[in-house]
Design a protein around this motif. Sequence first.
Motif, short mmCIF file in Angstrom:
data_model
loop_
_atom_site.label_atom_id
_atom_site.label_comp_id
_atom_site.label_asym_id
_atom_site.label_seq_id
_atom_site.Cartn_x
_atom_site.Cartn_y
_atom_site.Cartn_z
N GLU A 3 0.85 -1.18 0.00
CA GLU A 3 0.00 0.00 0.00
C GLU A 3 0.89 1.23 0.00
N ALA A 6 -0.58 8.16 1.56
CA ALA A 6 -0.98 8.44 2.93
C ALA A 6 -2.44 8.88 2.92
N VAL A 7 -3.12 8.57 4.00
CA VAL A 7 -4.54 8.92 4.10
C VAL A 7 -4.76 9.86 5.27
N THR A 8 -5.82 10.63 5.19
CA THR A 8 -6.17 11.60 6.22
C THR A 8 -6.93 10.89 7.34
N GLU A 49 -0.86 13.00 8.11
CA GLU A 49 -1.34 11.90 7.28
C GLU A 49 -0.36 10.73 7.28
N VAL A 50 0.94 11.01 7.20
CA VAL A 50 1.94 9.94 7.22
C VAL A 50 1.91 9.20 8.56
N TYR A 52 -0.52 8.95 10.75
CA TYR A 52 -1.76 8.19 10.87
C TYR A 52 -1.71 6.92 10.01
N THR A 53 -1.30 7.07 8.77
CA THR A 53 -1.26 5.94 7.83
C THR A 53 -0.32 4.85 8.32
N LEU A 56 -1.78 3.09 11.38
CA LEU A 56 -2.88 2.22 10.98
C LEU A 56 -2.33 0.92 10.38
N ARG A 57 -1.38 1.02 9.47
CA ARG A 57 -0.81 -0.16 8.80
C ARG A 57 0.04 -0.99 9.76
N THR A 120 4.92 5.14 2.07
CA THR A 120 4.04 6.30 1.86
C THR A 120 4.53 7.17 0.71
#
Length: 177
Positions: A3, A6-8, A49-50, A52-53, A56-57, A120
Amino acid sequence: AVETGAVTPPNFDPADVVGGYNLLPDSDPPGLYTHKQDDCSRGTQRLIEVLYTVALRFHELRPEYTPIAISDLNEAWCSTVDHATHDDGTHADLSAGCATDSACANWIPAMDLARLFVDTGEVCGIIFNDPTVQAAVNPYFESTQGYEPWFGTFMRTVDGHETHFHVRVKKPDGTCN
Protein backbone atom coordinates in the motif's frame (compact mmCIF):
# COMPACT_ATOMS: atom_id res chain seq x y z
CA ALA A 1 0.71 -5.68 -2.79
CA VAL A 2 2.37 -2.76 -1.03
CA GLU A 3 0.00 0.00 0.00
CA THR A 4 1.39 3.39 -0.95
CA GLY A 5 0.43 6.96 -0.23
CA ALA A 6 -0.98 8.44 2.93
CA VAL A 7 -4.54 8.92 4.10
CA THR A 8 -6.17 11.60 6.22
CA PRO A 9 -7.36 10.58 9.70
CA PRO A 10 -11.18 10.35 9.75
CA ASN A 11 -11.37 12.86 12.62
CA PHE A 12 -8.88 15.37 11.15
CA ASP A 13 -10.08 18.98 11.43
CA PRO A 14 -8.49 21.13 8.71
CA ALA A 15 -9.65 24.26 10.56
CA ASP A 16 -7.73 23.38 13.75
CA VAL A 17 -4.62 25.35 12.84
CA VAL A 18 -2.35 27.14 15.31
CA GLY A 19 0.87 28.83 14.21
CA GLY A 20 0.30 27.50 10.70
CA TYR A 21 0.19 23.86 11.79
CA ASN A 22 -2.58 21.29 11.99
CA LEU A 23 -3.35 19.19 15.04
CA LEU A 24 -2.70 15.45 15.08
CA PRO A 25 -6.10 14.23 16.31
CA ASP A 26 -6.64 11.48 18.83
CA SER A 27 -6.30 7.98 17.40
CA ASP A 28 -9.37 6.90 15.42
CA PRO A 29 -9.86 4.02 15.83
CA PRO A 30 -8.43 4.06 19.36
CA GLY A 31 -5.21 2.17 20.00
CA LEU A 32 -3.17 3.12 16.93
CA TYR A 33 -1.12 5.83 18.64
CA THR A 34 -0.87 8.22 21.55
CA HIS A 35 0.39 11.79 21.44
CA LYS A 36 1.46 14.62 23.70
CA GLN A 37 -0.46 17.78 24.50
CA ASP A 38 -1.82 19.74 21.55
CA ASP A 39 1.03 22.28 21.61
CA CYS A 40 3.53 19.47 20.84
CA SER A 41 1.24 17.64 18.40
CA ARG A 42 1.05 20.05 15.49
CA GLY A 43 2.64 19.71 12.08
CA THR A 44 1.94 19.90 8.38
CA GLN A 45 -1.04 17.98 7.08
CA ARG A 46 1.43 15.72 5.22
CA LEU A 47 3.14 14.79 8.51
CA ILE A 48 -0.18 14.05 10.19
CA GLU A 49 -1.34 11.90 7.28
CA VAL A 50 1.94 9.94 7.22
CA LEU A 51 1.87 9.29 10.97
CA TYR A 52 -1.76 8.19 10.87
CA THR A 53 -1.26 5.94 7.83
CA VAL A 54 1.83 4.24 9.24
CA ALA A 55 0.18 3.75 12.65
CA LEU A 56 -2.88 2.22 10.98
CA ARG A 57 -0.81 -0.16 8.80
CA PHE A 58 1.60 -1.03 11.62
CA HIS A 59 -1.32 -1.89 13.91
CA GLU A 60 -2.58 -4.32 11.25
CA LEU A 61 0.91 -5.80 10.73
CA ARG A 62 2.22 -5.85 14.31
CA PRO A 63 -0.52 -5.08 16.84
CA GLU A 64 1.73 -6.18 19.69
CA TYR A 65 3.80 -2.97 19.21
CA THR A 66 0.92 -0.51 19.23
CA PRO A 67 -0.11 2.04 20.23
CA ILE A 68 2.85 3.98 18.86
CA ALA A 69 3.85 6.84 21.16
CA ILE A 70 4.16 9.94 18.96
CA SER A 71 5.90 12.95 20.47
CA ASP A 72 7.22 16.36 19.57
CA LEU A 73 5.84 17.06 16.11
CA ASN A 74 6.85 20.60 16.95
CA GLU A 75 8.89 21.90 19.83
CA ALA A 76 6.87 23.68 22.52
CA TRP A 77 6.59 23.98 26.28
CA CYS A 78 5.63 20.28 26.46
CA SER A 79 8.87 19.12 24.78
CA THR A 80 11.30 17.37 27.10
CA VAL A 81 14.23 17.73 24.69
CA ASP A 82 15.78 20.84 23.14
CA HIS A 83 15.52 19.74 19.51
CA ALA A 84 17.78 21.04 16.76
CA THR A 85 14.87 20.39 14.38
CA HIS A 86 11.11 20.04 14.96
CA ASP A 87 10.55 23.67 13.98
CA ASP A 88 8.91 23.46 10.57
CA GLY A 89 6.10 20.92 11.01
CA THR A 90 7.88 18.12 9.12
CA HIS A 91 9.50 16.19 12.01
CA ALA A 92 8.20 13.77 14.65
CA ASP A 93 9.66 11.42 17.21
CA LEU A 94 7.98 8.11 17.90
CA SER A 95 8.55 4.96 19.88
CA ALA A 96 6.98 1.52 19.70
CA GLY A 97 8.72 -0.76 22.18
CA CYS A 98 11.25 -3.10 20.57
CA ALA A 99 10.20 -1.87 17.13
CA THR A 100 12.12 1.34 17.88
CA ASP A 101 14.77 0.14 20.34
CA SER A 102 18.15 -0.71 18.84
CA ALA A 103 19.00 -2.85 21.90
CA CYS A 104 16.28 -5.40 21.09
CA ALA A 105 17.55 -8.60 19.52
CA ASN A 106 14.72 -8.86 16.96
CA TRP A 107 15.28 -6.09 14.42
CA ILE A 108 12.52 -7.22 12.02
CA PRO A 109 9.73 -5.11 13.64
CA ALA A 110 11.92 -1.98 13.29
CA MET A 111 12.53 -2.81 9.63
CA ASP A 112 8.80 -3.37 9.11
CA LEU A 113 7.96 -0.01 10.67
CA ALA A 114 10.60 1.84 8.65
CA ARG A 115 9.43 0.22 5.40
CA LEU A 116 5.88 1.40 6.10
CA PHE A 117 7.23 4.95 6.25
CA VAL A 118 9.07 4.40 2.95
CA ASP A 119 5.91 3.01 1.35
CA THR A 120 4.04 6.30 1.86
CA GLY A 121 6.37 7.99 -0.64
CA GLU A 122 6.22 11.07 1.59
CA VAL A 123 9.12 10.51 3.99
CA CYS A 124 12.54 12.11 3.52
CA GLY A 125 14.35 10.11 6.14
CA ILE A 126 14.49 8.37 9.47
CA ILE A 127 17.13 8.73 12.15
CA PHE A 128 17.53 5.46 14.05
CA ASN A 129 20.84 4.10 15.33
CA ASP A 130 20.67 0.48 14.25
CA PRO A 131 23.04 -0.49 11.43
CA THR A 132 21.23 -3.79 10.79
CA VAL A 133 17.93 -2.01 10.20
CA GLN A 134 19.65 0.66 8.11
CA ALA A 135 21.27 -2.05 5.96
CA ALA A 136 17.83 -3.48 5.15
CA VAL A 137 15.85 -0.25 4.81
CA ASN A 138 18.21 1.93 2.75
CA PRO A 139 18.31 -0.44 -0.26
CA TYR A 140 14.52 -0.82 0.02
CA PHE A 141 14.12 2.96 -0.18
CA GLU A 142 16.51 3.19 -3.13
CA SER A 143 14.68 0.44 -5.03
CA THR A 144 11.16 1.82 -4.45
CA GLN A 145 11.48 5.62 -4.37
CA GLY A 146 12.73 8.03 -7.00
CA TYR A 147 13.57 11.10 -4.92
CA GLU A 148 16.61 12.32 -3.01
CA PRO A 149 16.36 11.60 0.73
CA TRP A 150 17.24 13.97 3.56
CA PHE A 151 21.04 14.45 3.70
CA GLY A 152 21.45 11.85 0.91
CA THR A 153 20.69 8.72 2.98
CA PHE A 154 17.20 7.62 3.96
CA MET A 155 18.01 5.98 7.31
CA ARG A 156 21.03 7.22 9.23
CA THR A 157 22.62 7.48 12.67
CA VAL A 158 22.65 10.56 14.90
CA ASP A 159 23.55 10.44 18.61
CA GLY A 160 20.55 10.02 20.90
CA HIS A 161 18.35 7.96 18.55
CA GLU A 162 18.75 4.48 20.03
CA THR A 163 15.21 4.10 21.41
CA HIS A 164 13.02 6.02 18.98
CA PHE A 165 12.56 6.92 15.33
CA HIS A 166 12.99 10.54 14.27
CA VAL A 167 10.93 10.84 11.09
CA ARG A 168 11.04 13.71 8.60
CA VAL A 169 8.45 14.11 5.85
CA LYS A 170 8.65 16.20 2.70
CA LYS A 171 8.24 19.95 2.97
CA PRO A 172 5.01 21.55 1.72
CA ASP A 173 6.69 22.10 -1.68
CA GLY A 174 7.36 18.33 -1.95
CA THR A 175 11.13 18.50 -1.49
CA CYS A 176 13.35 16.98 1.18
CA ASN A 177 16.42 19.23 1.15
